[in-house]
Design a protein around this motif. Structure first.
Motif, PDB file in Angstrom:
ATOM      1  N   MET A 140      35.008  44.374  33.889  1.00 19.05           N
ATOM      2  CA  MET A 140      35.490  43.211  33.172  1.00 19.05           C
ATOM      3  C   MET A 140      37.014  43.324  33.024  1.00 19.05           C
ATOM      4  SD  MET A 140      33.557  41.631  30.035  1.00 19.05           S
ATOM      5  CE  MET A 140      34.140  40.260  29.152  1.00 19.05           C
ATOM      6  N   SER A 141      37.699  42.250  33.318  1.00 13.43           N
ATOM      7  CA  SER A 141      39.157  42.284  33.276  1.00 13.43           C
ATOM      8  C   SER A 141      39.667  42.113  31.852  1.00 13.43           C
ATOM      9  CB  SER A 141      39.739  41.207  34.186  1.00 13.43           C
ATOM     10  OG  SER A 141      39.472  39.937  33.680  1.00 13.43           O
ATOM     11  N   GLN A 142      40.958  42.246  31.711  1.00  9.43           N
ATOM     12  CA  GLN A 142      41.597  42.156  30.408  1.00  9.43           C
ATOM     13  C   GLN A 142      42.480  40.921  30.352  1.00  9.43           C
ATOM     14  OE1 GLN A 142      43.522  45.783  29.265  1.00  9.43           O
ATOM     15  NE2 GLN A 142      44.662  44.830  27.609  1.00  9.43           N
ATOM     16  N   LEU A 143      42.555  40.290  29.173  1.00 13.25           N
ATOM     17  CA  LEU A 143      43.457  39.172  28.951  1.00 13.25           C
ATOM     18  C   LEU A 143      44.785  39.733  28.461  1.00 13.25           C
ATOM     19  CD1 LEU A 143      43.939  36.108  28.775  1.00 13.25           C
ATOM     20  CD2 LEU A 143      43.043  36.197  26.438  1.00 13.25           C
ATOM     21  N   TYR A 144      45.873  39.382  29.151  1.00  4.94           N
ATOM     22  CA  TYR A 144      47.200  39.892  28.836  1.00  4.94           C
ATOM     23  C   TYR A 144      48.117  38.776  28.369  1.00  4.94           C
ATOM     24  CZ  TYR A 144      46.236  44.194  31.497  1.00  4.94           C
ATOM     25  OH  TYR A 144      45.722  45.388  31.957  1.00  4.94           O
ATOM     26  N   SER A 145      48.962  39.091  27.409  1.00  9.16           N
ATOM     27  CA  SER A 145      50.094  38.219  27.110  1.00  9.16           C
ATOM     28  C   SER A 145      51.094  38.414  28.250  1.00  9.16           C
ATOM     29  CB  SER A 145      50.753  38.619  25.786  1.00  9.16           C
ATOM     30  OG  SER A 145      51.388  39.889  25.936  1.00  9.16           O
ATOM     31  N   ARG A 146      52.045  37.526  28.362  1.00 11.56           N
ATOM     32  CA  ARG A 146      53.062  37.657  29.422  1.00 11.56           C
ATOM     33  C   ARG A 146      53.817  38.977  29.275  1.00 11.56           C
ATOM     34  NH1 ARG A 146      56.637  32.855  31.805  1.00 11.56           N
ATOM     35  NH2 ARG A 146      54.599  31.944  31.476  1.00 11.56           N
ATOM     36  N   THR A 147      54.220  39.302  28.074  1.00 12.87           N
ATOM     37  CA  THR A 147      54.971  40.540  27.829  1.00 12.87           C
ATOM     38  C   THR A 147      54.154  41.765  28.225  1.00 12.87           C
ATOM     39  OG1 THR A 147      56.165  39.482  26.018  1.00 12.87           O
ATOM     40  CG2 THR A 147      56.167  41.883  26.058  1.00 12.87           C
ATOM     41  N   ASP A 148      52.905  41.798  27.796  1.00  9.36           N
ATOM     42  CA  ASP A 148      52.049  42.939  28.121  1.00  9.36           C
ATOM     43  C   ASP A 148      51.756  43.021  29.614  1.00  9.36           C
ATOM     44  OD1 ASP A 148      52.007  43.673  25.462  1.00  9.36           O
ATOM     45  OD2 ASP A 148      50.029  42.798  25.065  1.00  9.36           O
ATOM     46  N   LEU A 149      51.612  41.878  30.262  1.00  8.36           N
ATOM     47  CA  LEU A 149      51.356  41.878  31.699  1.00  8.36           C
ATOM     48  C   LEU A 149      52.549  42.432  32.473  1.00  8.36           C
ATOM     49  CD1 LEU A 149      49.441  41.171  34.031  1.00  8.36           C
ATOM     50  CD2 LEU A 149      50.526  38.910  34.097  1.00  8.36           C
ATOM     51  N   VAL A 150      53.748  42.042  32.097  1.00 11.38           N
ATOM     52  CA  VAL A 150      54.946  42.550  32.765  1.00 11.38           C
ATOM     53  C   VAL A 150      55.040  44.073  32.590  1.00 11.38           C
ATOM     54  CG1 VAL A 150      57.480  42.500  32.759  1.00 11.38           C
ATOM     55  CG2 VAL A 150      56.172  40.355  32.702  1.00 11.38           C
ATOM     56  N   ALA A 151      54.749  44.558  31.399  1.00  6.30           N
ATOM     57  CA  ALA A 151      54.759  46.005  31.153  1.00  6.30           C
ATOM     58  C   ALA A 151      53.677  46.701  31.967  1.00  6.30           C
ATOM     59  CB  ALA A 151      54.573  46.289  29.665  1.00  6.30           C
ATOM     60  N   GLN A 152      52.484  46.105  32.028  1.00  4.15           N
ATOM     61  CA  GLN A 152      51.392  46.697  32.813  1.00  4.15           C
ATOM     62  C   GLN A 152      51.724  46.687  34.298  1.00  4.15           C
ATOM     63  OE1 GLN A 152      48.403  48.252  31.701  1.00  4.15           O
ATOM     64  NE2 GLN A 152      48.595  48.877  33.833  1.00  4.15           N
ATOM     65  N   ARG A 153      52.394  45.629  34.761  1.00  5.48           N
ATOM     66  CA  ARG A 153      52.804  45.558  36.172  1.00  5.48           C
ATOM     67  C   ARG A 153      53.715  46.727  36.510  1.00  5.48           C
ATOM     68  NH1 ARG A 153      53.342  46.107  41.220  1.00  5.48           N
ATOM     69  NH2 ARG A 153      54.488  44.553  42.404  1.00  5.48           N
ATOM     70  N   ALA A 154      54.620  47.066  35.615  1.00  8.44           N
ATOM     71  CA  ALA A 154      55.511  48.212  35.845  1.00  8.44           C
ATOM     72  C   ALA A 154      54.695  49.494  35.995  1.00  8.44           C
ATOM     73  CB  ALA A 154      56.519  48.333  34.702  1.00  8.44           C
ATOM     74  N   GLN A 155      53.658  49.635  35.189  1.00  4.96           N
ATOM     75  CA  GLN A 155      52.802  50.823  35.298  1.00  4.96           C
ATOM     76  C   GLN A 155      52.034  50.825  36.619  1.00  4.96           C
ATOM     77  OE1 GLN A 155      52.599  53.589  33.163  1.00  4.96           O
ATOM     78  NE2 GLN A 155      51.612  54.309  35.040  1.00  4.96           N
ATOM     79  N   TRP A 156      51.500  49.659  37.011  1.00  4.71           N
ATOM     80  CA  TRP A 156      50.787  49.592  38.286  1.00  4.71           C
ATOM     81  C   TRP A 156      51.723  49.935  39.436  1.00  4.71           C
ATOM     82  CZ3 TRP A 156      48.570  44.338  36.451  1.00  4.71           C
ATOM     83  CH2 TRP A 156      47.389  44.544  35.723  1.00  4.71           C
ATOM     84  N   ARG A 157      52.962  49.478  39.361  1.00  4.41           N
ATOM     85  CA  ARG A 157      53.948  49.786  40.397  1.00  4.41           C
ATOM     86  C   ARG A 157      54.186  51.292  40.445  1.00  4.41           C
ATOM     87  NH1 ARG A 157      57.855  46.370  39.093  1.00  4.41           N
ATOM     88  NH2 ARG A 157      57.332  44.832  40.669  1.00  4.41           N
ATOM     89  N   ALA A 158      54.356  51.903  39.279  1.00  4.50           N
ATOM     90  CA  ALA A 158      54.578  53.354  39.210  1.00  4.50           C
ATOM     91  C   ALA A 158      53.386  54.127  39.758  1.00  4.50           C
ATOM     92  CB  ALA A 158      54.860  53.762  37.760  1.00  4.50           C
ATOM     93  N   ASP A 159      52.204  53.571  39.593  1.00  3.59           N
ATOM     94  CA  ASP A 159      50.978  54.208  40.099  1.00  3.59           C
ATOM     95  C   ASP A 159      50.730  53.919  41.580  1.00  3.59           C
ATOM     96  OD1 ASP A 159      50.542  55.143  37.518  1.00  3.59           O
ATOM     97  OD2 ASP A 159      49.039  53.601  37.025  1.00  3.59           O
ATOM     98  N   GLY A 160      51.605  53.133  42.206  1.00  4.80           N
ATOM     99  CA  GLY A 160      51.446  52.815  43.623  1.00  4.80           C
ATOM    100  C   GLY A 160      50.380  51.773  43.911  1.00  4.80           C
ATOM    101  N   LYS A 161      50.015  50.983  42.910  1.00  5.99           N
ATOM    102  CA  LYS A 161      48.990  49.937  43.082  1.00  5.99           C
ATOM    103  C   LYS A 161      49.610  48.691  43.704  1.00  5.99           C
ATOM    104  CE  LYS A 161      45.734  52.078  40.634  1.00  5.99           C
ATOM    105  NZ  LYS A 161      44.518  52.577  41.187  1.00  5.99           N
ATOM    106  N   ARG A 162      48.893  48.101  44.663  1.00  8.14           N
ATOM    107  CA  ARG A 162      49.316  46.824  45.252  1.00  8.14           C
ATOM    108  C   ARG A 162      48.732  45.703  44.402  1.00  8.14           C
ATOM    109  NH1 ARG A 162      46.846  47.098  50.869  1.00  8.14           N
ATOM    110  NH2 ARG A 162      45.227  47.712  49.444  1.00  8.14           N
ATOM    111  N   VAL A 163      49.633  44.864  43.887  1.00  6.35           N
ATOM    112  CA  VAL A 163      49.232  43.809  42.958  1.00  6.35           C
ATOM    113  C   VAL A 163      49.235  42.461  43.666  1.00  6.35           C
ATOM    114  CG1 VAL A 163      49.884  42.594  40.845  1.00  6.35           C
ATOM    115  CG2 VAL A 163      50.017  45.097  40.949  1.00  6.35           C
TER     116      VAL A 163
END
Length: 157
Positions: A1-24
């Motif tokens: 099940m996915s998570q609902l993100y605010s814009r701010t939280d999504l941008v922060a999570q995107r940075a983490q996914w990038r650091a983890d080498g995840k393709r978004v």
């Protein structure tokens, strides 16, 4: 099940996914009445990467684009449905008429839209300038929310 993100939280999570080498992968739309065409587009989008973000138009945005009788389902109901889909990892909202600002903030590796939007994909310039790819996925024939709504109305008459 996915998570609902605010814009701010999504941008922060995107940075983490990038650091983890995840393709978004990012896609967006009203997703007013979820149908097989939506599911197939989301599955095709998800197959391009590790994480799929689905950005949903807010109710106000849908009304500006589709008219006062839409959306059929509220943004919270649409988000709850989208969050149950295996292909979707993150759900967020955008209130603008296009998600360009959100896309510029997230800068996904892949930006995906249905082929019916290939003439104008908001965020294309930002994604391509950052080295990402824009993909127009062929639509599933016979599925359109607008057509489904009309079919329901025609059956009532």
């Amino acid at each position: 099940m996915s998570q609902l993100y605010s814009r701010t939280d999504l941008v922060a999570q995107r940075a983490q996914w990038r650091a983890d080498g995840k393709r978004v992968v990012f896609t967006n739309g009203c997703y007013d009445i979820l149908h097989p065409g939506h599911i197939r587009l989301l599955e095709a989008a998800r197959s391009l990467g590790d994480i799929l973000i689905l950005a949903l138009n807010t109710d106000a945005s849908v009304q500006r684009i589709k008219g006062p009788s839409r959306p059929i389902l509220s943004q919270d109901e649409r988000a709850a449905l989208a969050a149950t889909l295996d292909a979707v990892d993150a759900v967020t909202f955008f209130d603008e008429d296009t998600p360009r600002e959100l896309i510029a903030a997230v800068l996904p590796d892949f930006l995906v839209k249905g082929a019916d939007w290939s003439h104008f994909i908001a965020g294309r310039e930002e994604v391509e300038a950052a080295g990402g790819q824009v993909v127009a996925v062929p639509l599933e024939p016979g599925f359109s929310t607008t057509n489904l709504v009309q079919q329901i109305l025609d059956r009532k008459q």
